[in-house]
Design a protein around this motif. Sequence first.
Motif, PDB file in Angstrom:
ATOM      1  N   SER A   1      61.989 -63.162  76.603  1.00  0.00           N
ATOM      2  CA  SER A   1      61.666 -62.694  77.952  1.00  0.00           C
ATOM      3  C   SER A   1      60.169 -62.746  78.201  1.00  0.00           C
ATOM      4  O   SER A   1      59.708 -63.131  79.284  1.00  0.00           O
TER       5      SER A   1
ATOM      6  N   SER B   1      62.426 -56.281  81.826  1.00  0.00           N
ATOM      7  CA  SER B   1      62.504 -57.749  81.848  1.00  0.00           C
ATOM      8  C   SER B   1      61.212 -58.406  81.394  1.00  0.00           C
ATOM      9  O   SER B   1      61.136 -59.625  81.362  1.00  0.00           O
TER      10      SER B   1
ATOM     11  N   TRP C   1      65.806 -63.417  82.483  1.00  0.00           N
ATOM     12  CA  TRP C   1      65.867 -62.210  81.655  1.00  0.00           C
ATOM     13  C   TRP C   1      67.285 -62.006  81.131  1.00  0.00           C
ATOM     14  O   TRP C   1      67.499 -61.763  79.934  1.00  0.00           O
TER      15      TRP C   1
END
Length: 883
Positions: A36, A357, A365
Amino acid sequence: MITAWTRGLARHRTGRLLAAVAGIALAVALVAALGSFLTASKATMTQRAVRSVAVDWQVQVQPGADPGTVMSLIRKAPGTRAALPVGYARAAGFTAQVQGSTQTTGSGMALGLPDGYRRLFPDAIRTLSGSPTGTLLAQQTASNLHAAPGDTIGIRLPGVGLRQVKVDGVVDLPQADSLFQTVGAPSQSQPTAPPDNVVLLPAARLAALTRGTTAVTTQIHVARDTARLPSDPAAAFNAVTGAAHNLEARSAGAAVVGDNVGAALDSARQDALYAQILFLFLGVPGAVLAAALTAAVASAGGERRRQEQGLLRLRGLRPNQIITLAGLEAALIGLLGGLAGLGIAALTGRLAFGAASFGAGAGTWAAWYGIAFVIGAAVATGAVLLPALRDLRTVTVADTRKESGARGTRSPWWMRYGLDFVLLIGSWLIFRASSGNQYALVLAPEGVPSLSVSYWAFLGPALLWIGAALLLWRLTLLALTHGRPALARMARPLTATLAGTTAATLSRRRRPLARSVVLLALAVSFALSTAVFNATYQQQAEVDARLTNGADVTVTEPPGARVPPGAGPALGIAGVRHVEPLQHRFAYVGPDLQDLYGVRPGTITQATSLQDAYFAGGTAQHLMRKLAQRPDNLLVSAETVNDFQLTPGDTVNLRIQDARTKAPRTVPFHYAGIVKEFPTAPKDSFFVANASYIAKTTGSDAVGAFLLDTGGTHQKQIADRLHRQLGTSATVTDLTQTRGTVGTSLTSVDLAGLTRIELAFAVLLSAGAGGLVLALGLAERRRTFALATVLGARARQLRGMVLTEALLLAAAGLTGGAAIGWALSEMLVKVLTGVFDPPPASLSVPGTYLALTAATALLAILAATLNGIRRARRPAVEELRDL
């Protein structure tokens, strides 16, 4: 049956289940967090690259083409927000009469800006003094002419003559390089610097001044809709350059696009690939290590699992039913570990970056979290289910009575005696081969728009990691197999008469113990290499900023200006510890024009740092002494040394402008050493010489810049005060400002964000490898301790047995990890040379973090040891009954 089995696992194997869940959680959390973060970093690189451009496109209208037709094509092109025409007129010179004296400059440029230009392109021009509209003089030109708002200057235009205009304001052009680029020319043929003299006029005023001349060209400056660009820099680059090519094709040769936003994205996509490389170099080993930790946790209960399988067979369960139960255990561990890992990743993102995220889009994400969960399930399958299947095929009921140290198949001779050396030799060979192309991992062939990554260079560190682990495994096994007398002597102070028994037990359990040592060593090496790389990167980012700016604060004089007496000391305001003048000239060597810097060898180091890595042929101190001892000594760049085949002591004749005659004068120097980097100097060819010799031979002691040492504090505040004091007569820059402008977009997203995640997980992995595996191994040996108690072992001797194993694990694991981590750090920094600018002279070792990692591992081992001692004290009858 399934419900009963699940309840039994949760009730009687709680510790083993939680340990396996923790290993899965670490692997899942690390992959989810780093993935992420990588995606969010790429999006940030794209946004920063786009924001760094003042004018997205500069479309050059070709001679004979109609600007109105080109403007119509541009406005119809998809993605165009607005477009304005800008006139460019070459000026033969500028003049001004100020306070009774006439100042004259060389050639320059006059630009005609339409109404609304500054509103549409707010970052292209910065007002320094006077009005933001009307006739605006660039800061350098105002300094050359000694002009200020309200003064009248003359512009000499070819074919028209001298025209007078009144100055309304003085401005700075932050992106002058791109503003005055030669649109359509290759980057290597671009001018080395924008024009020194620039005046900005309203479009109507420029048209009136240039009526009757043909020395005017038209550019159309375009603002693009960049909000809809893909988040990945490479995809955004392809989209922008494709649109530019499309416009050029539709214009049928009437327009050429200067794609400024594309150039910025081109740099960002290279940095994105480096970020991806860092993810692989620094992130993947952590995930692999977490998976190995889970496998070690599962294997610690291997003997008990085999006993349970034998009992289940005796009770009539078929193999497929046993497989189902093993699959249930793997699924339970994978599910709980995956969910826990995603929770840890989300919490990490929330605490460190303000969002679960990590700043990535919802789609990417969710994708990374899904990938991490699947990886966790695969690790659970490999660590729990596959060993159960293997044991089910190969283990009989009789085998369940054997200790784990007495079983296991012999590996082929080439795996037992040569694989580790083959891997280490292969790692060295690949590392040497990588040095042939200067460790260039991101490849950008000339004329090819696509980039590629030389992934084969990853084999060097990977083979080193694996080969070193296998070598440590071999050495540990050899020591435990053939070192029983030494083990007995080591254990005697702790176990007394049971020293021989303790040594025999350690030798018999050599494989599980060697596995624990290797796992701890790999965790420590991961923490060490990651920490050293991060600290070295931060160190070199600071070095790069200091090289570019020169010192904490730098005051740059206009070219050729002579500093009035006392001007230098006047800069020594409160907070400034030292003011160092630095001469800047230009000199010809053969046909090449290069920068020449004059320094005071005895005091230059008081304002700026000079590292030995900046020089060749001697240390920084040694070469500065050479300049001081012989005034005509000269330090030359390596490129010039190679081009002109120079050897130390050769005479180098430089042609430098004489301040008295204004004509070039040949000045002899003697080549004394090589300079690779120098504060404020460009990254290509330049010279460094003694300032007193340059002043004597040219008749001018003009200073190009003053380097101010502020002790590393309050740089911005001191720079602001000097800017107010000096006005437009000089340019003031500080280290804080330079840090944010010289770094790549990889630096701008803060590599520390990546390494903060990894360093935190490295500490957890070290603790798990040190304490968790030891605790589970000791828990599986409760029967051994109970039998020893029945045979007469005292509590002190049992405690000594546990302490001996713990001390052996800690000493071998930490020592091996330090050695592997040091070698891996050296190779990582070398292989990732492209990330560093300039390359480091030495590694930076973060002692505090490494001490924290070692202390955490030792505390985990101590906790496991104390827990093992507590279990060893349990009455033997109760222990044997439970087992």
